[in-house]
Design a protein around this motif. Structure first.
Motif, mmCIF file in Angstrom:
data_model
loop_
_atom_site.group_PDB
_atom_site.id
_atom_site.type_symbol
_atom_site.label_atom_id
_atom_site.label_comp_id
_atom_site.label_asym_id
_atom_site.label_seq_id
_atom_site.Cartn_x
_atom_site.Cartn_y
_atom_site.Cartn_z
ATOM 1 N N THR A 48 0.626 -1.497 0.008
ATOM 2 C CA THR A 48 0.016 -0.215 -0.118
ATOM 3 C C THR A 48 0.826 1.103 -0.051
ATOM 4 O O THR A 48 0.727 2.321 -0.849
ATOM 5 C CB THR A 48 -1.432 0.312 1.312
ATOM 6 N N LYS A 49 2.094 1.449 0.307
ATOM 7 C CA LYS A 49 2.684 2.324 0.527
ATOM 8 C C LYS A 49 3.757 2.477 -0.617
ATOM 9 O O LYS A 49 3.715 3.949 -1.190
ATOM 10 C CB LYS A 49 3.952 1.955 1.870
ATOM 11 N N ASP A 50 4.214 1.706 -1.399
ATOM 12 C CA ASP A 50 4.937 1.632 -2.215
ATOM 13 C C ASP A 50 3.863 1.922 -3.321
ATOM 14 O O ASP A 50 4.255 1.396 -4.691
ATOM 15 C CB ASP A 50 6.111 1.038 -2.706
ATOM 16 N N ARG A 51 2.816 1.768 -3.486
ATOM 17 C CA ARG A 51 1.706 1.455 -4.790
ATOM 18 C C ARG A 51 2.126 2.024 -5.899
ATOM 19 O O ARG A 51 1.748 1.814 -6.776
ATOM 20 C CB ARG A 51 -0.097 1.738 -4.214
ATOM 21 N N GLU A 52 2.068 4.074 -5.803
ATOM 22 C CA GLU A 52 2.374 4.872 -6.964
ATOM 23 C C GLU A 52 3.948 4.240 -7.396
ATOM 24 O O GLU A 52 3.785 4.096 -8.721
ATOM 25 C CB GLU A 52 3.049 5.772 -6.177
ATOM 26 N N ALA A 53 5.424 3.320 -6.686
ATOM 27 C CA ALA A 53 5.985 3.197 -7.460
ATOM 28 C C ALA A 53 5.960 1.801 -8.155
ATOM 29 O O ALA A 53 6.972 2.031 -9.085
ATOM 30 C CB ALA A 53 7.579 3.705 -6.572
ATOM 31 N N LEU A 54 5.041 1.029 -7.672
ATOM 32 C CA LEU A 54 4.838 -0.224 -8.459
ATOM 33 C C LEU A 54 4.307 0.088 -9.207
ATOM 34 O O LEU A 54 4.146 -1.075 -10.371
ATOM 35 C CB LEU A 54 4.591 -1.083 -7.488
ATOM 36 N N LEU A 55 3.268 0.557 -9.219
ATOM 37 C CA LEU A 55 2.327 0.988 -10.429
ATOM 38 C C LEU A 55 2.734 2.021 -11.637
ATOM 39 O O LEU A 55 1.563 2.564 -12.745
ATOM 40 C CB LEU A 55 0.735 1.662 -10.423
ATOM 41 N N ALA A 56 3.783 2.605 -11.349
ATOM 42 C CA ALA A 56 4.142 3.283 -12.943
ATOM 43 C C ALA A 56 4.333 3.214 -13.488
ATOM 44 O O ALA A 56 4.830 3.677 -14.789
ATOM 45 C CB ALA A 56 5.433 4.318 -11.672
ATOM 46 N N PHE A 57 4.976 1.762 -13.833
ATOM 47 C CA PHE A 57 5.421 0.711 -14.596
ATOM 48 C C PHE A 57 4.045 1.417 -16.031
ATOM 49 O O PHE A 57 4.238 1.618 -17.312
ATOM 50 C CB PHE A 57 5.525 -0.484 -14.532
ATOM 51 N N TYR A 58 3.061 1.248 -15.556
ATOM 52 C CA TYR A 58 1.753 1.674 -16.981
ATOM 53 C C TYR A 58 1.890 3.296 -17.236
ATOM 54 O O TYR A 58 1.165 3.282 -17.592
ATOM 55 C CB TYR A 58 0.602 1.469 -15.857
ATOM 56 N N ASP A 59 2.160 4.217 -16.270
ATOM 57 C CA ASP A 59 2.424 5.562 -16.523
ATOM 58 C C ASP A 59 3.641 5.288 -17.969
ATOM 59 O O ASP A 59 3.566 6.308 -18.794
ATOM 60 C CB ASP A 59 2.419 6.329 -16.039
ATOM 61 N N PHE A 60 4.143 4.842 -19.125
ATOM 62 C CA PHE A 60 4.708 4.594 -19.633
ATOM 63 C C PHE A 60 3.560 3.939 -21.226
ATOM 64 O O PHE A 60 3.396 2.987 -20.761
ATOM 65 C CB PHE A 60 5.938 4.224 -19.782
ATOM 66 N N PRO A 61 4.169 3.774 -22.223
ATOM 67 C CA PRO A 61 3.543 3.726 -23.714
ATOM 68 C C PRO A 61 4.131 1.874 -23.597
ATOM 69 O O PRO A 61 4.545 1.983 -22.942
ATOM 70 C CB PRO A 61 4.003 4.066 -23.937
ATOM 71 N N ALA A 62 2.053 1.549 -23.707
ATOM 72 C CA ALA A 62 2.661 -0.132 -23.715
ATOM 73 C C ALA A 62 3.595 -1.026 -24.476
ATOM 74 O O ALA A 62 4.279 -1.800 -24.404
ATOM 75 C CB ALA A 62 0.944 -0.665 -24.460
ATOM 76 N N ASP A 63 3.753 -0.427 -25.314
ATOM 77 C CA ASP A 63 5.147 -0.111 -26.898
ATOM 78 C C ASP A 63 6.412 -0.547 -25.696
ATOM 79 O O ASP A 63 7.505 -1.442 -25.894
ATOM 80 C CB ASP A 63 4.991 0.337 -27.429
ATOM 81 N N HIS A 64 6.621 0.333 -25.299
ATOM 82 C CA HIS A 64 7.941 0.221 -24.007
ATOM 83 C C HIS A 64 7.934 -1.026 -22.708
ATOM 84 O O HIS A 64 8.515 -1.328 -22.135
ATOM 85 C CB HIS A 64 8.006 1.698 -23.395
ATOM 86 N N TRP A 65 6.596 -0.946 -22.462
ATOM 87 C CA TRP A 65 6.654 -2.324 -21.413
ATOM 88 C C TRP A 65 7.645 -3.256 -21.413
ATOM 89 O O TRP A 65 8.307 -3.581 -20.719
ATOM 90 C CB TRP A 65 5.515 -2.568 -21.677
ATOM 91 N N ASP A 66 8.230 -4.022 -22.388
ATOM 92 C CA ASP A 66 9.437 -5.142 -23.320
ATOM 93 C C ASP A 66 10.285 -4.619 -22.488
ATOM 94 O O ASP A 66 11.278 -4.988 -21.995
ATOM 95 C CB ASP A 66 9.316 -5.369 -24.475
ATOM 96 N N HIS A 67 10.680 -3.783 -22.945
ATOM 97 C CA HIS A 67 11.837 -2.924 -22.541
ATOM 98 C C HIS A 67 12.165 -2.656 -21.163
ATOM 99 O O HIS A 67 13.231 -2.279 -20.077
ATOM 100 C CB HIS A 67 12.076 -1.409 -23.767
#
Length: 104
Positions: free
Chosen positions: A10-29
């Protein structure tokens, strides 16, 4: 049952979900650090084999050439056309441009 784990998540929720703030094409990288590791493995392997460089200048030149040679095998970034949007701060939600940013 796992109160400490739930509190940490719960405390680190923002950091854990920051991944989804980037374009989906970049997720593999974003998921891998292999490109960085593979470059340094090549450099470390070759510098150990040469038993030391003659000077700092030759060491820099050797490392530069090794990285340049390793770069030939790198794959292209998916979604490279979206990089300017990322650097400008355009917001993405679940890998897609927000509706507010789409009109802009």
């Amino acid at each position: 049952k796992y109160q400490r784990a739930a509190t940490c998540l719960t405390k680190d929720r923002e950091a854990l979900l920051a991944f989804y703030d980037f374009p989906a094409d970049h997720w593999d990288h974003l998921r891998t650090s292999n490109p960085i590791e593979s470059v340094f493995v090549t450099v470390r392997h070759r510098t150990v084999r040469t038993k030391g460089a003659l000077s700092q200048k030759t060491a820099r030149l050797m490392v530069y050439k090794l990285v340049q040679a390793a770069a030939k095998g790198w794959r292209r970034l998916k979604g490279a056309n979206q990089l300017p949007m990322v650097t400008e701060g355009v917001k993405f939600t679940d890998g897609v441009i927000d509706a507010k940013n789409r009109a802009a």
